[in-house]
Design a protein around this motif. Structure first.
Motif, PDB file in Angstrom:
ATOM      1  N   GLU A 213      84.494  60.033  11.923  1.00 11.24           N
ATOM      2  CA  GLU A 213      83.766  61.265  12.220  1.00 11.24           C
ATOM      3  C   GLU A 213      83.452  61.264  13.715  1.00 11.24           C
ATOM      4  O   GLU A 213      82.961  60.290  14.247  1.00 11.24           O
ATOM      5  CB  GLU A 213      82.443  61.271  11.435  1.00 11.24           C
ATOM      6  CG  GLU A 213      82.519  61.983  10.083  1.00 11.24           C
ATOM      7  CD  GLU A 213      82.873  63.467  10.255  1.00 11.24           C
ATOM      8  OE1 GLU A 213      82.174  64.155  11.005  1.00 11.24           O
ATOM      9  OE2 GLU A 213      83.917  63.869   9.700  1.00 11.24           O
ATOM     10  N   LYS A 214      83.733  62.376  14.424  1.00 10.27           N
ATOM     11  CA  LYS A 214      83.390  62.424  15.852  1.00 10.27           C
ATOM     12  C   LYS A 214      81.866  62.506  15.959  1.00 10.27           C
ATOM     13  O   LYS A 214      81.202  63.182  15.157  1.00 10.27           O
ATOM     14  CB  LYS A 214      84.054  63.644  16.492  1.00 10.27           C
ATOM     15  CG  LYS A 214      85.559  63.466  16.691  1.00 10.27           C
ATOM     16  CD  LYS A 214      86.234  64.737  17.197  1.00 10.27           C
ATOM     17  CE  LYS A 214      85.928  65.041  18.652  1.00 10.27           C
ATOM     18  NZ  LYS A 214      86.603  64.134  19.597  1.00 10.27           N
ATOM     19  N   PRO A 215      81.267  61.820  16.925  1.00  7.41           N
ATOM     20  CA  PRO A 215      79.809  61.826  17.069  1.00  7.41           C
ATOM     21  C   PRO A 215      79.285  63.240  17.370  1.00  7.41           C
ATOM     22  O   PRO A 215      79.993  64.051  17.988  1.00  7.41           O
ATOM     23  CB  PRO A 215      79.561  60.882  18.247  1.00  7.41           C
ATOM     24  CG  PRO A 215      80.848  60.831  18.999  1.00  7.41           C
ATOM     25  CD  PRO A 215      81.931  61.042  17.993  1.00  7.41           C
ATOM     26  N   THR A 216      78.067  63.537  16.908  1.00  8.40           N
ATOM     27  CA  THR A 216      77.461  64.847  17.218  1.00  8.40           C
ATOM     28  C   THR A 216      76.026  64.670  17.703  1.00  8.40           C
ATOM     29  O   THR A 216      75.276  65.634  17.788  1.00  8.40           O
ATOM     30  CB  THR A 216      77.434  65.702  15.928  1.00  8.40           C
ATOM     31  OG1 THR A 216      76.672  64.964  14.936  1.00  8.40           O
ATOM     32  CG2 THR A 216      78.817  65.999  15.412  1.00  8.40           C
TER      33      THR A 216
ATOM     34  N   ASP B 234      78.129  70.137  19.266  1.00  9.91           N
ATOM     35  CA  ASP B 234      79.342  70.394  18.498  1.00  9.91           C
ATOM     36  C   ASP B 234      80.322  69.247  18.730  1.00  9.91           C
ATOM     37  O   ASP B 234      80.512  68.804  19.850  1.00  9.91           O
ATOM     38  CB  ASP B 234      79.957  71.719  18.979  1.00  9.91           C
ATOM     39  CG  ASP B 234      81.090  72.165  18.068  1.00  9.91           C
ATOM     40  OD1 ASP B 234      82.199  71.609  18.194  1.00  9.91           O
ATOM     41  OD2 ASP B 234      80.841  73.006  17.198  1.00  9.91           O
ATOM     42  N   LYS B 235      80.979  68.760  17.653  1.00  8.25           N
ATOM     43  CA  LYS B 235      81.777  67.533  17.789  1.00  8.25           C
ATOM     44  C   LYS B 235      82.993  67.696  18.725  1.00  8.25           C
ATOM     45  O   LYS B 235      83.580  66.713  19.164  1.00  8.25           O
ATOM     46  CB  LYS B 235      82.246  67.038  16.434  1.00  8.25           C
ATOM     47  CG  LYS B 235      83.049  67.987  15.598  1.00  8.25           C
ATOM     48  CD  LYS B 235      83.282  67.364  14.197  1.00  8.25           C
ATOM     49  CE  LYS B 235      83.883  68.381  13.226  1.00  8.25           C
ATOM     50  NZ  LYS B 235      83.881  67.865  11.839  1.00  8.25           N
ATOM     51  N   TYR B 236      83.342  68.965  19.041  1.00  8.88           N
ATOM     52  CA  TYR B 236      84.483  69.127  19.951  1.00  8.88           C
ATOM     53  C   TYR B 236      84.038  69.472  21.371  1.00  8.88           C
ATOM     54  O   TYR B 236      84.850  69.815  22.224  1.00  8.88           O
ATOM     55  CB  TYR B 236      85.413  70.211  19.399  1.00  8.88           C
ATOM     56  CG  TYR B 236      85.990  69.847  18.055  1.00  8.88           C
ATOM     57  CD1 TYR B 236      85.583  70.508  16.900  1.00  8.88           C
ATOM     58  CD2 TYR B 236      86.889  68.790  17.933  1.00  8.88           C
ATOM     59  CE1 TYR B 236      86.088  70.144  15.658  1.00  8.88           C
ATOM     60  CE2 TYR B 236      87.401  68.421  16.692  1.00  8.88           C
ATOM     61  CZ  TYR B 236      86.992  69.100  15.561  1.00  8.88           C
ATOM     62  OH  TYR B 236      87.474  68.720  14.342  1.00  8.88           O
TER      63      TYR B 236
ATOM     64  N   THR C 201      78.037  76.234  12.840  1.00  8.86           N
ATOM     65  CA  THR C 201      78.506  74.837  12.822  1.00  8.86           C
ATOM     66  C   THR C 201      77.694  74.054  11.793  1.00  8.86           C
ATOM     67  O   THR C 201      76.470  74.158  11.770  1.00  8.86           O
ATOM     68  CB  THR C 201      78.279  74.215  14.234  1.00  8.86           C
ATOM     69  OG1 THR C 201      78.933  75.025  15.201  1.00  8.86           O
ATOM     70  CG2 THR C 201      78.781  72.788  14.299  1.00  8.86           C
TER      71      THR C 201
END
Lengths: 94, 94, 94, 94, 94, 94, 94
Positions: D32-35, D67-69, F72
C-alpha cells in the motif's frame, strides 16, 4: 456582407503559386495549405473578462499571414473565405 | 516587412554548425532542430485580461535561445523565419 | 552570458554520483536523471495578470532541487544547462 | 536543510505497518502506498494572481494525510521525503 | 416559446440547397452539415467573472453563419432547432 | 480527529441497503458505489483568487448526496471515510 | 427534501413519449435519452471568483430543456432525479 462576430476576422485566402512538383500539378490534398490572404472584414474585437472590448489591430485591406491550420472555411455568395480569431494571425505584411 | 501581431516575435534561425556524424552530412530529418537565432521583428506585446499591453522584453537584433519545437515556420520573400510567442523564448544571449 | 526570460531559471546540473550497479557504469538512458544543481542565472520574474512582475525567490548561486522531468536542455559555449520555470523548482538546499 | 519553494510542503512519510498478507512480507510494488506523514518544512505559501502570498495552513511538526499518488519523491542526506503542493494535502491529524 | 439560458442562441437551421451529387440525392450522413440559419431567440447574455452580464450582439431575425459542428440539436413542438453559445457564431449575414 | 484542509469535507459513507440480486449478496466490485453519507468534519473553506476564504455551506452532521466517483477513500483509527472537495457534493438531504 | 448545493439544479425528468419503433417498445439503452423536465429545486447559485453569489435564472416549477448527456442521476425516496449545473441547461420552455 459578412459581419464577423467578436474577435473574428474574415480573410480572402491567396492560393500559393505554381503548386507543381516537376511540372505535375499537385492534387488538392497534396497542395501546400495557404498561409497568406487579405482581410475582408473585422469584428468589433475581443470581449475581456470585465466586459470591455479590445479593438482589433488589423483592418480591412491588410495583407496577413496565418497558421495553415487556423480558421474555418466558409462559402458565401459563391466565394470561399477563412474565418479565424485575430489571435490566430501571425503577422501583417507591410 | 513582416509586422508580428500581439506578443509574437519573428526570428531568423541560425542553423547548427557541422551537422555531420563521422563525416556524413545528416539528412534533414536527422539534423538537430535549431534552438538559436536573431530577433527580426517584435509585436506590440501581450494584451492582458484588463486590456493593457505588456511590451516585449526582447528587441530587434537580440540573439535568443528557444525550445526546438517552438513556433511556426513561415516563408517570406524567399527567406525562412520562425514566428513564436515571446513566452516560448528561453533566454537572451548577451 | 545567458539571460533567462520571464520566470525562467538557468541551472548547472550536478550529475548524481557513482551511477553504477554492481560496479558496472550505467548507460546514459539507464542513469538516474539529475534532480539537483546550482542556479546560474535568474529571469526578471513571472508577469502577473495585471502586468506586475513577481521577483524570483531563488538567486544566482543557490543550490536547488527540481523534478527530474522538468526543464529544457540547452548547450551554450560547450556547457550543458537546464532552463526551467521557477515553479518547477521543489526546494532550495540551505 | 531543505527549504520548499512557494506553496510546497516537505513530508517525512510514515510507512504503513505490517505490510504483510498471510504472514508474507509484500514486495515493494505490492505494498500500500503511504498516505500519512509528518511535515518537515513548509514554503512561504501560494502566490496569488495579484502577487500576494497566502501563508500555508500547516506547520512543521503537523501529522498530515495525503493522496497516495501525490507529490514527488526526493532523497536528501540519505533520507527520503515527499515534496507536494499544500493543495494535495487532505487533512491534518489532530 | 423557447427562452435560451445565459449566452445561448436558438437558431432555425437553413438546409443547404440541392444536396445531390450527379443527380443522386445524398443520404443524411453524407449531406453537408448546415452552417447558416436564422436567430429565433437569444439569451440574456454571458455572465462575466464579476457577475455582470454582457448583452448578446445578435438579435432575433438575424441571419447567421456558424461552425458546422457547433451547438446541440433540439426538437420543440415538431420543429428542429440548434442551440449554441453565441461564441460559436462566426458572422452575421448582413 | 481529522481536520480537513481548505475546501475539503470528510464524510462517513452510508452503505446502500440490501446489495443483493435475486437473494445473492453482491461481490464488492459489483456493489452500487455509495452516494450518500454524513458530514463528519469541514475545512475552513475555499481560498479565492484574492486570498479571501469562502466558508463551506455544509456543516458537521449534515446528510449529503455526492457523485459516486467523487473523493478519496481514507482509513483513520479503524474507520473508513471519504474526503472530497465541497464542490463535489450534489445536495443536502433536509 | 433535496437542497442542491451551489449552482446545481434538481430536475424531475420527463420521459419522451412512445419510445417505440414499428410498434416495438425500445430496450432501455436504445431509448432516446430525455432532454426535458421540471425544476424541483435550485441551489443558492454560482460563487464567483470574488466570493459573491449569482442567483440562478431558473426557479422551481420551470420546465427546462437540457443536453441529453448532462447531469448525474440520483435516487431519493424512490424517485429518480437529475442533478446538473445551471450552466448545462439550454432553455426554459415558456
Amino acid at each position: 456582407m459578412l459581419q464577423p462576430i467578436g474577435d473574428r476576422i474574415i480573410i480572402k485566402v491567396q492560393e500559393p503559386e505554381n503548386q507543381q512538383v516537376g511540372g505535375i500539378v499537385l492534387a488538392d490534398n497534396a497542395k501546400e495549405k495557404p498561409t497568406e490572404g487579405e482581410v475582408i472584414a473585422v469584428g468589433a474585437g475581443k470581449v475581456l473578462d470585465d466586459g470591455k472590448t479590445v479593438a482589433p489591430v488589423v483592418k480591412t485591406g491588410d495583407r496577413v499571414m496565418f497558421d495553415k491550420y487556423a480558421g474555418t472555411n466558409v462559402d458565401y455568395q459563391g466565394e470561399s473565405y477563412l474565418v479565424m480569431h485575430e489571435n490566430d494571425l501571425l503577422a501583417i505584411l507591410k
